[in-house]
Design an enzyme around this catalytic site. Structure first.
Site, mmCIF file in Angstrom:
data_model
loop_
_atom_site.group_PDB
_atom_site.id
_atom_site.type_symbol
_atom_site.label_atom_id
_atom_site.label_comp_id
_atom_site.label_asym_id
_atom_site.label_seq_id
_atom_site.Cartn_x
_atom_site.Cartn_y
_atom_site.Cartn_z
ATOM 1 N N HIS A 268 0.747 -1.222 0.118
ATOM 2 C CA HIS A 268 -0.071 0.014 0.188
ATOM 3 C C HIS A 268 0.770 1.280 -0.005
ATOM 4 O O HIS A 268 1.612 1.297 -0.796
ATOM 5 C CB HIS A 268 -0.883 0.017 1.201
ATOM 6 C CG HIS A 268 -2.242 0.888 1.195
ATOM 7 N ND1 HIS A 268 -2.376 1.640 0.172
ATOM 8 C CD2 HIS A 268 -2.945 1.244 2.315
ATOM 9 C CE1 HIS A 268 -3.547 2.198 0.524
ATOM 10 N NE2 HIS A 268 -3.684 1.830 1.887
ATOM 11 N N HIS A 307 -2.259 -2.284 -9.804
ATOM 12 C CA HIS A 307 -3.175 -1.574 -8.936
ATOM 13 C C HIS A 307 -4.324 -2.569 -9.015
ATOM 14 O O HIS A 307 -4.819 -3.118 -10.038
ATOM 15 C CB HIS A 307 -3.404 -0.181 -9.473
ATOM 16 C CG HIS A 307 -3.856 0.603 -8.167
ATOM 17 N ND1 HIS A 307 -5.732 0.550 -8.055
ATOM 18 C CD2 HIS A 307 -3.643 1.465 -7.468
ATOM 19 C CE1 HIS A 307 -5.564 1.497 -7.004
ATOM 20 N NE2 HIS A 307 -4.392 1.824 -6.460
ATOM 21 N N ASP A 363 2.954 5.401 -6.858
ATOM 22 C CA ASP A 363 4.184 5.352 -6.136
ATOM 23 C C ASP A 363 5.216 5.390 -7.104
ATOM 24 O O ASP A 363 6.413 5.253 -6.259
ATOM 25 C CB ASP A 363 4.159 4.181 -5.237
ATOM 26 C CG ASP A 363 2.987 4.481 -4.025
ATOM 27 O OD1 ASP A 363 2.968 5.504 -3.556
ATOM 28 O OD2 ASP A 363 2.236 3.403 -3.839
HETATM 29 N N1 CMC Z 1 4.928 -6.919 -10.570
HETATM 30 C C1 CMC Z 1 4.873 -8.295 -11.235
HETATM 31 N N2 CMC Z 1 3.563 -8.942 -11.264
HETATM 32 C C2 CMC Z 1 2.622 -8.352 -10.806
HETATM 33 C C3 CMC Z 1 2.801 -6.996 -10.344
HETATM 34 C C4 CMC Z 1 3.766 -6.178 -10.017
HETATM 35 N N3 CMC Z 1 4.075 -5.263 -9.386
HETATM 36 N N4 CMC Z 1 1.323 -6.645 -9.659
HETATM 37 C C5 CMC Z 1 0.403 -7.694 -10.100
HETATM 38 N N5 CMC Z 1 1.352 -8.599 -10.664
HETATM 39 C C6 CMC Z 1 0.691 -9.873 -11.484
HETATM 40 C C7 CMC Z 1 0.332 -10.932 -10.295
HETATM 41 O O1 CMC Z 1 1.750 -11.693 -10.101
HETATM 42 C C8 CMC Z 1 -0.637 -11.720 -10.850
HETATM 43 O O2 CMC Z 1 -0.094 -12.419 -11.922
HETATM 44 P P1 CMC Z 1 -0.633 -13.740 -12.286
HETATM 45 O O3 CMC Z 1 -2.283 -13.756 -12.781
HETATM 46 O O4 CMC Z 1 0.386 -14.848 -13.019
HETATM 47 O O5 CMC Z 1 -0.837 -14.702 -10.741
HETATM 48 C C9 CMC Z 1 -1.312 -10.657 -11.561
HETATM 49 O O6 CMC Z 1 -0.425 -9.548 -12.035
HETATM 50 C C10 CMC Z 1 -2.508 -9.942 -10.776
HETATM 51 O O7 CMC Z 1 -1.939 -9.577 -9.561
HETATM 52 P P2 CMC Z 1 -2.835 -9.740 -8.073
HETATM 53 O O8 CMC Z 1 -1.874 -9.659 -6.811
HETATM 54 O O9 CMC Z 1 -4.103 -10.537 -8.288
HETATM 55 O O10 CMC Z 1 -3.428 -8.261 -8.188
HETATM 56 P P3 CMC Z 1 -3.959 -7.106 -6.797
HETATM 57 O O11 CMC Z 1 -5.146 -6.592 -7.573
HETATM 58 O O12 CMC Z 1 -4.177 -8.273 -5.725
HETATM 59 O O13 CMC Z 1 -2.917 -6.390 -6.366
HETATM 60 C C11 CMC Z 1 -1.254 -4.868 -6.069
HETATM 61 C C12 CMC Z 1 -2.747 -5.238 -6.481
HETATM 62 C C13 CMC Z 1 -1.257 -3.073 -6.121
HETATM 63 C C14 CMC Z 1 -1.201 -5.220 -4.616
HETATM 64 C C15 CMC Z 1 -0.147 -5.342 -6.772
HETATM 65 O O14 CMC Z 1 -0.121 -4.993 -8.108
HETATM 66 C C16 CMC Z 1 1.235 -5.020 -6.185
HETATM 67 O O15 CMC Z 1 1.842 -5.797 -5.500
HETATM 68 N N6 CMC Z 1 1.938 -4.016 -6.653
HETATM 69 C C17 CMC Z 1 3.270 -3.727 -6.372
HETATM 70 C C18 CMC Z 1 3.266 -2.838 -5.103
HETATM 71 C C19 CMC Z 1 2.648 -1.493 -5.455
HETATM 72 O O16 CMC Z 1 3.157 -0.882 -6.183
HETATM 73 N N7 CMC Z 1 1.616 -0.914 -4.576
HETATM 74 C C20 CMC Z 1 1.156 0.532 -4.672
HETATM 75 C C21 CMC Z 1 -0.256 0.547 -5.064
HETATM 76 S S1 CMC Z 1 -0.904 2.063 -5.644
HETATM 77 C C22 CMC Z 1 -0.729 2.950 -3.778
HETATM 78 C C23 CMC Z 1 -1.922 2.257 -3.070
HETATM 79 O O17 CMC Z 1 -2.610 1.977 -3.202
HETATM 80 O O18 CMC Z 1 -1.266 2.323 -1.680
#
Ligand code: CMC
Length: 430
Positions: A268, A307, A363
């Protein structure tokens, strides 16, 4: 168009149910009447991480993640970032309309005159270890404020609530800056009422021997834009925490501490810190392709990408990228920018990221700006928490005024052991 209802046939019983649809939503409680017998509890929905569950009706922030749209109270984020100030946006979030000039003057006066913190709060701050993480200090200190303002529990007394709102928005910046000064072993720099909200924050952070600190107008403005962009983001993890704690009618300082704790997590608000660490680890442009390869192999995530809601370019990231160039005119360019641009270029073309709709989020570039402005990396989540305070409070206030809300209490699907008798310790087998 047909009736605004959903017809459900329960194949277990053959019974048919008609459920109203309102705002493209069905009420989960309407499913309860779907039962196989009178003793049956009724049907529930299972939705870990709230992937498809609306927990409230809100009039504060609108996001269309597919189209990359973000609006506060109907105003596009791009217009607010260009024309407004953080305090004006905070007012908008909290009260629903842009203030008149008289309202803005009064609002600004109240915030400005609540920036001082009790000297005893300073002593609490002094108790932290020299290398305490500033976000940990912020969480602790904001929670501690509840002990200084016990009247804050009167959450349904509007005047009392208003006073706490001034205090929270004003003092969170002071506590944030003091946490930095504490870590550096620098004397605290007291608020300066002649400065703007962001100008004063820079003053409390960076003032040294000058009699009067003069913030650089470009940096003061850049911080304003960053604060506007971070002020609210509807029902994200920390806002959900704020609402959840608030639903127990906890005082707002304690709820705010809980929200800040949620924001601290690397998935987050901690992500901007993680981005900077990642860019430093990559180090040079040549290492970028190899790093992307490891991300795709699932070794780790590309921080600042992806996201839950945006499946398009995060509109905040676009604005921040422009701000970065303005800041670099003053501070000089951060070499990490080239690595970030290259990461973005490759990721936006790469099938892995394209298929998963992974775009830079808020971010991705904010950390580079903060670093150029001389904020240490571990202050980044704190810089997120300061402006998000107004969003958290706006959401908390909306919750309190929503007659449909009750104490938050999700259900569970119990899959554990059925009833069994206690086993004396000498009879237990590994
Ligand atoms: N790098 C590589 N792969 C990713 C990433 C990433 N940053 N984010 C998602 N994926 C992949 C994930 O591995 C999955 O692949 P597969 O379908 O093959 O298993 C797919 O994309 C969907 O991911 P998810 O985890 O189901 O997506 P989510 O909606 O639960 O997660 C997130 C959203 C923001 C937690 C995630 O994208 C992430 O961990 N990003 C990196 C951390 C980050 O930058 N966070 C800041 C968010 S914006 C500010 C805020 O809200 O605080």
């Amino acid at each position: 168009m047909g009736a605004e209802t959903l017809t459900i046939i329960d194949n277990r019983t053959g019974r048919q149910y008609e459920i109203p649809i309102e705002n493209d939503t069905i009420r989960a409680m309407d499913l309860r009447k779907i039962k196989v017998s009178d003793e049956d509890f009724g049907l529930m929905t299972y939705d870990p991480a709230f992937m498809n569950t609306a927990s409230c009706k809100s009039r504060i922030t609108f996001i269309d993640g597919d189209r990359g749209i973000l609006r506060y109270r109907g105003y596009p984020i791009e217009q607010l970032a260009e024309k407004s100030t953080y305090l004006e946006v905070a007012y908008l979030l909290l009260y629903g309309e842009l203030p008149t000039s008289a309202e803005l003057k009064e609002w600004t006066w109240h915030i400005t005159h609540h920036t001082f913190i009790h000297e005893s709060i300073k002593k609490v701050m002094d108790g932290f270890h020299y290398d305490a993480h500033p976000m940990g200090m912020l969480i602790g200190m904001v929670g501690a404020l509840s002990t200084f303002y016990p009247e804050a529990k009167n959450i349904f007394d509007k005047d009392c609530r208003q006073k706490q709102i001034y205090r929270m928005i004003a003092k969170v910046a002071t506590i944030a800056a003091f946490s930095y000064r504490h870590r550096k072993g620098l004397p605290y720099a007291y608020p300066d009422n002649d400065l703007s909200y962001t100008g004063n924050f820079l003053n409390m952070m960076f003032k040294t021997t000058e009699v009067k600190y003069k913030p650089d107008p470009v940096l003061e403005r850049a911080l304003n834009v960053l604060f506007i962009l971070h002020a609210d983001h509807e029902q994200n993890c920390s806002t959900n925490a704020m609402r959840s704690i608030g639903s127990a009618h906890t005082d707002p300082y304690s709820a705010l501490a809980g929200a800040a704790a949620a924001l601290y997590g690397p998935l987050h608000g901690g992500a901007n810190e993680a981005v900077l660490r990642m860019l430093n680890e990559i180090g040079t442009l040549e290492h970028v392709p190899e790093y992307i390869k490891r991300v795709k192999a699932g070794e780790f995530r590309l921080m600042g990408f992806g996201h839950r809601v945006y499946k398009n370019y995060d509109p905040r990231a676009r604005i921040i990228k422009d701000v970065a160039y303005e800041v670099f005119e003053v501070t000089g360019k951060d070499p990490l920018l080239d690595i970030a641009l290259e990461l973005e270029r490759i990721a936006l073309e790469d099938e892995y990221f394209v298929k998963r709709k992974l775009y830079p989020n808020v971010d991705f570039y904010s950390g580079i700006i903060y670093q150029a402005m001389r904020f240490p990396v571990d202050m980044f989540p704190v810089l997120f928490a300061i402006p998000r305070t107004s969003g958290w409070i706006a959401q908390w206030q909306e919750l309190l005024e929503d007659s449909e809300q009750k104490i938050a209490r999700p259900r569970q699907i119990y899959l554990g052991a059925q009833e069994r008798d206690y086993v004396p310790i000498e009879e237990r087998q590994k």
